[in-house]
Design a protein around this motif. Sequence first.
Motif, mmCIF file in Angstrom:
data_model
loop_
_atom_site.group_PDB
_atom_site.id
_atom_site.type_symbol
_atom_site.label_atom_id
_atom_site.label_comp_id
_atom_site.label_asym_id
_atom_site.label_seq_id
_atom_site.Cartn_x
_atom_site.Cartn_y
_atom_site.Cartn_z
ATOM 1 N N ASP A 103 0.922 -1.341 0.025
ATOM 2 C CA ASP A 103 -0.093 0.017 -0.009
ATOM 3 C C ASP A 103 0.795 1.446 0.116
ATOM 4 O O ASP A 103 0.144 2.392 -0.048
ATOM 5 N N PHE A 104 2.086 1.136 0.025
ATOM 6 C CA PHE A 104 2.859 2.488 -0.096
ATOM 7 C C PHE A 104 3.088 2.837 -1.317
ATOM 8 O O PHE A 104 3.387 2.070 -2.391
ATOM 9 N N THR A 105 2.952 4.157 -1.892
ATOM 10 C CA THR A 105 2.614 4.826 -3.125
ATOM 11 C C THR A 105 3.508 6.025 -3.179
ATOM 12 O O THR A 105 3.456 6.686 -4.027
ATOM 13 N N GLU A 106 4.661 6.121 -2.396
ATOM 14 C CA GLU A 106 5.384 7.243 -2.579
ATOM 15 C C GLU A 106 6.800 6.960 -2.964
ATOM 16 O O GLU A 106 8.059 7.475 -2.640
ATOM 17 N N GLN A 107 6.863 6.124 -3.805
ATOM 18 C CA GLN A 107 8.410 5.493 -4.351
ATOM 19 C C GLN A 107 9.060 6.632 -5.069
ATOM 20 O O GLN A 107 10.502 6.917 -4.763
ATOM 21 N N HIS A 108 8.174 7.441 -5.624
ATOM 22 C CA HIS A 108 8.783 8.544 -6.541
ATOM 23 C C HIS A 108 9.651 9.775 -5.420
ATOM 24 O O HIS A 108 10.391 10.259 -5.791
ATOM 25 N N LEU A 109 8.907 9.736 -4.371
ATOM 26 C CA LEU A 109 9.521 10.821 -3.318
ATOM 27 C C LEU A 109 10.691 10.018 -2.637
ATOM 28 O O LEU A 109 11.750 11.110 -2.465
ATOM 29 N N VAL A 110 10.949 8.774 -2.423
ATOM 30 C CA VAL A 110 12.027 8.148 -1.888
ATOM 31 C C VAL A 110 13.076 8.298 -3.037
ATOM 32 O O VAL A 110 14.192 8.663 -2.870
ATOM 33 N N ALA A 111 12.739 8.483 -4.335
ATOM 34 C CA ALA A 111 13.776 8.472 -5.097
ATOM 35 C C ALA A 111 14.532 9.889 -5.335
ATOM 36 O O ALA A 111 15.545 10.033 -6.056
ATOM 37 N N ASN A 112 13.595 10.773 -5.017
ATOM 38 C CA ASN A 112 13.973 12.015 -5.102
ATOM 39 C C ASN A 112 15.310 12.290 -4.181
ATOM 40 O O ASN A 112 16.335 13.078 -4.626
ATOM 41 N N GLY A 113 15.510 11.374 -3.251
ATOM 42 C CA GLY A 113 16.750 11.388 -2.751
ATOM 43 C C GLY A 113 17.993 11.181 -3.536
ATOM 44 O O GLY A 113 19.090 11.828 -3.369
ATOM 45 N N ALA A 114 17.896 10.221 -4.313
ATOM 46 C CA ALA A 114 19.053 10.156 -5.312
ATOM 47 C C ALA A 114 19.042 11.139 -6.350
ATOM 48 O O ALA A 114 19.999 11.663 -6.629
ATOM 49 N N SER A 115 17.961 11.347 -7.027
ATOM 50 C CA SER A 115 17.893 12.505 -7.840
ATOM 51 C C SER A 115 18.371 13.698 -7.530
ATOM 52 O O SER A 115 19.207 14.551 -8.399
ATOM 53 N N ASN A 116 18.109 14.217 -6.394
ATOM 54 C CA ASN A 116 18.725 15.449 -5.686
ATOM 55 C C ASN A 116 20.012 15.546 -5.640
ATOM 56 O O ASN A 116 20.802 16.461 -5.859
#
Length: 152
Positions: A103-116
């Motif tokens: 039910d976790f749907t914020e993978q894109h926000l986690v990925a921001n750590g790498a992108s940033n």
Amino acid sequence: MTSPIEKLREYGYELPAPKAPVASYVPVTRTGNILYVSGQISSNDQGVVTGLLGDTMNVVQGGNAAELSALNVLSQIVHSAGIPLEEVKRILKITVLVASTPDFTEQHLVANGASNLLVGVLGDKGKHARAAFGVAALPLGAAVEIEAVVEV
């Protein structure tokens, strides 16, 4: 002009020694001017950062784990491929795998750590295409794993 290594230091990091493969693969392959960096898990000198987003980790903790995975990608570029970060032309694409509950749907926000981190260290050369998705589990219980395609 501030070098990528100096920018890493501004984040509080030194470029780590690359992690050895834990299975039957090589960390980086190259064809022409393209590098393919094998998946790098969230780890540092204390070991693997483990966890499950939506259960034992929150988005901020996951973003920090993704940042470590991106740091390990940079380490493989420098140490395994022998390419100084100044010679990276562009991070073309990263794929971010996030160990998470169904039910976790914020993978894109986690990925921001790498992108940033990649953009912070490499500037416009760090801007990339990206996929981020949840998985049930990752090797060694890692919270995040990232693979990359890089133009040099």
